[in-house]
Design a protein around this motif. Structure first.
Motif, PDB file in Angstrom:
ATOM      1  N   ASN A  84       0.789  -1.228   0.000  1.00  0.00           N
ATOM      2  CA  ASN A  84       0.000   0.000   0.000  1.00  0.00           C
ATOM      3  C   ASN A  84       0.826   1.285   0.000  1.00  0.00           C
ATOM      4  OD1 ASN A  84       0.852  -0.219   2.689  1.00  0.00           O
ATOM      5  ND2 ASN A  84      -1.075   0.551   3.502  1.00  0.00           N
ATOM      6  N   TRP A  85       2.076   1.247   0.409  1.00  0.00           N
ATOM      7  CA  TRP A  85       2.912   2.439   0.475  1.00  0.00           C
ATOM      8  C   TRP A  85       3.576   2.784  -0.856  1.00  0.00           C
ATOM      9  CZ3 TRP A  85       7.644   1.302  -1.255  1.00  0.00           C
ATOM     10  CH2 TRP A  85       8.070  -0.019  -1.154  1.00  0.00           C
ATOM     11  N   CYS A  86       3.522   1.905  -1.810  1.00  0.00           N
ATOM     12  CA  CYS A  86       4.235   2.069  -3.080  1.00  0.00           C
ATOM     13  C   CYS A  86       3.642   3.222  -3.901  1.00  0.00           C
ATOM     14  CB  CYS A  86       4.157   0.768  -3.882  1.00  0.00           C
ATOM     15  SG  CYS A  86       4.868   0.890  -5.532  1.00  0.00           S
ATOM     16  N   PRO A  87       4.443   4.254  -4.218  1.00  0.00           N
ATOM     17  CA  PRO A  87       3.934   5.400  -4.981  1.00  0.00           C
ATOM     18  C   PRO A  87       3.418   5.011  -6.369  1.00  0.00           C
ATOM     19  CG  PRO A  87       6.220   5.765  -4.292  1.00  0.00           C
ATOM     20  CD  PRO A  87       5.826   4.413  -3.824  1.00  0.00           C
ATOM     21  N   GLN A  88       4.054   4.024  -6.986  1.00  0.00           N
ATOM     22  CA  GLN A  88       3.581   3.590  -8.304  1.00  0.00           C
ATOM     23  C   GLN A  88       2.212   2.925  -8.191  1.00  0.00           C
ATOM     24  OE1 GLN A  88       7.109   1.343  -9.386  1.00  0.00           O
ATOM     25  NE2 GLN A  88       7.551   2.855 -10.980  1.00  0.00           N
ATOM     26  N   TRP A  89       1.982   2.175  -7.116  1.00  0.00           N
ATOM     27  CA  TRP A  89       0.673   1.576  -6.900  1.00  0.00           C
ATOM     28  C   TRP A  89      -0.378   2.659  -6.660  1.00  0.00           C
ATOM     29  CZ3 TRP A  89      -2.982  -1.430  -7.827  1.00  0.00           C
ATOM     30  CH2 TRP A  89      -4.089  -1.552  -6.995  1.00  0.00           C
ATOM     31  N   VAL A  90      -0.052   3.661  -5.874  1.00  0.00           N
ATOM     32  CA  VAL A  90      -0.986   4.754  -5.608  1.00  0.00           C
ATOM     33  C   VAL A  90      -1.395   5.425  -6.916  1.00  0.00           C
ATOM     34  CG1 VAL A  90      -1.262   6.986  -4.456  1.00  0.00           C
ATOM     35  CG2 VAL A  90      -0.152   5.099  -3.254  1.00  0.00           C
ATOM     36  N   ALA A  91      -0.432   5.684  -7.788  1.00  0.00           N
ATOM     37  CA  ALA A  91      -0.724   6.301  -9.084  1.00  0.00           C
ATOM     38  C   ALA A  91      -1.566   5.371  -9.953  1.00  0.00           C
ATOM     39  CB  ALA A  91       0.576   6.664  -9.796  1.00  0.00           C
ATOM     40  N   MET A  92      -1.185   4.113 -10.000  1.00  0.00           N
ATOM     41  CA  MET A  92      -1.895   3.143 -10.829  1.00  0.00           C
ATOM     42  C   MET A  92      -3.333   2.961 -10.350  1.00  0.00           C
ATOM     43  SD  MET A  92      -0.359  -0.585 -11.724  1.00  0.00           S
ATOM     44  CE  MET A  92      -0.877  -1.464 -13.162  1.00  0.00           C
ATOM     45  N   LYS A  93      -3.504   2.888  -9.040  1.00  0.00           N
ATOM     46  CA  LYS A  93      -4.834   2.692  -8.452  1.00  0.00           C
ATOM     47  C   LYS A  93      -5.773   3.831  -8.845  1.00  0.00           C
ATOM     48  CE  LYS A  93      -5.121   3.215  -4.041  1.00  0.00           C
ATOM     49  NZ  LYS A  93      -5.119   3.095  -2.577  1.00  0.00           N
ATOM     50  N   THR A  94      -5.233   5.039  -8.955  1.00  0.00           N
ATOM     51  CA  THR A  94      -6.044   6.201  -9.301  1.00  0.00           C
ATOM     52  C   THR A  94      -6.718   6.029 -10.656  1.00  0.00           C
ATOM     53  OG1 THR A  94      -4.627   7.639  -7.982  1.00  0.00           O
ATOM     54  CG2 THR A  94      -5.994   8.701  -9.660  1.00  0.00           C
ATOM     55  N   TRP A  95      -5.947   5.635 -11.680  1.00  0.00           N
ATOM     56  CA  TRP A  95      -6.582   5.490 -12.986  1.00  0.00           C
ATOM     57  C   TRP A  95      -7.295   4.148 -13.145  1.00  0.00           C
ATOM     58  CZ3 TRP A  95      -4.656   1.463 -15.694  1.00  0.00           C
ATOM     59  CH2 TRP A  95      -3.305   1.158 -15.585  1.00  0.00           C
ATOM     60  N   LEU A  96      -6.887   3.124 -12.395  1.00  0.00           N
ATOM     61  CA  LEU A  96      -7.613   1.850 -12.460  1.00  0.00           C
ATOM     62  C   LEU A  96      -9.054   2.018 -11.973  1.00  0.00           C
ATOM     63  CD1 LEU A  96      -5.030  -0.810 -11.214  1.00  0.00           C
ATOM     64  CD2 LEU A  96      -6.114  -0.715 -13.476  1.00  0.00           C
ATOM     65  N   LYS A  97      -9.252   2.832 -10.955  1.00  0.00           N
ATOM     66  CA  LYS A  97     -10.604   3.072 -10.428  1.00  0.00           C
ATOM     67  C   LYS A  97     -11.509   3.733 -11.456  1.00  0.00           C
ATOM     68  CE  LYS A  97      -9.579   3.519  -5.516  1.00  0.00           C
ATOM     69  NZ  LYS A  97      -9.593   4.437  -4.364  1.00  0.00           N
ATOM     70  N   LYS A  98     -10.919   4.490 -12.372  1.00  0.00           N
ATOM     71  CA  LYS A  98     -11.688   5.230 -13.376  1.00  0.00           C
ATOM     72  C   LYS A  98     -11.730   4.510 -14.720  1.00  0.00           C
ATOM     73  CE  LYS A  98     -10.146   9.526 -11.281  1.00  0.00           C
ATOM     74  NZ  LYS A  98      -9.311  10.708 -11.467  1.00  0.00           N
ATOM     75  N   LEU A  99     -11.119   3.375 -14.806  1.00  0.00           N
ATOM     76  CA  LEU A  99     -10.992   2.651 -16.067  1.00  0.00           C
ATOM     77  C   LEU A  99     -12.367   2.309 -16.633  1.00  0.00           C
ATOM     78  CD1 LEU A  99      -8.643   1.607 -17.804  1.00  0.00           C
ATOM     79  CD2 LEU A  99      -8.870  -0.585 -16.631  1.00  0.00           C
TER      80      LEU A  99
END
Length: 113
Positions: free
Chosen positions: A36-51
């Motif tokens: 959960n702390w991974c910055p790349q995951w945080v970024a990826m999660k943002t656009w995955l939610k809107k996919l």
């Protein structure tokens, strides 16, 4: 996006495979194992939610789970990947590709492999 349950994670740990109930839910499925702390995951999660695609995304932030070491060990040894986020791409129940962090365009391209 659907979080992998503890029972499904236990299946991964015990069998070294993603449960068929996940990879066979739709034509295109992505499974993400991360922390959960991974910055790349945080970024990826943002656009995955809107996919806006017909893709089911299952994810597990295993570092916050009591079995984190066991799941990480499977990811690193059985799946051969020690980076995060780790993404497995399935099409019609078959593994078609694996990556680590990718942007949205490359994420979608992985289903065309």
């Amino acid at each position: 996006m659907i979080e992998i349950t503890d029972e499904q994670a236990q299946h991964i740990i015990e069998n070294g495979e993603i449960p068929s109930e996940l990879i066979n839910t739709k034509g295109r499925v992505a499974v993400v194992l991360t922390q959960n702390w991974c910055p790349q995951w945080v970024a990826m999660k943002t656009w995955l939610k809107k996919l806006d695609e017909d893709i089911t995304v299952y994810y597990q932030c295993y570092n916050i789970k009591p079995y984190s070491y066991k799941l990480m060990k499977v990811k690193e040894t059985k799946f051969g990947n020690d980076l995060i986020p780790y993404v497995r791409y399935y099409k019609n129940g078959q593994l078609i590709n694996e990556t680590n962090y990718v942007g949205q365009e490359h994420f979608l391209e992985n289903f065309d492999a």
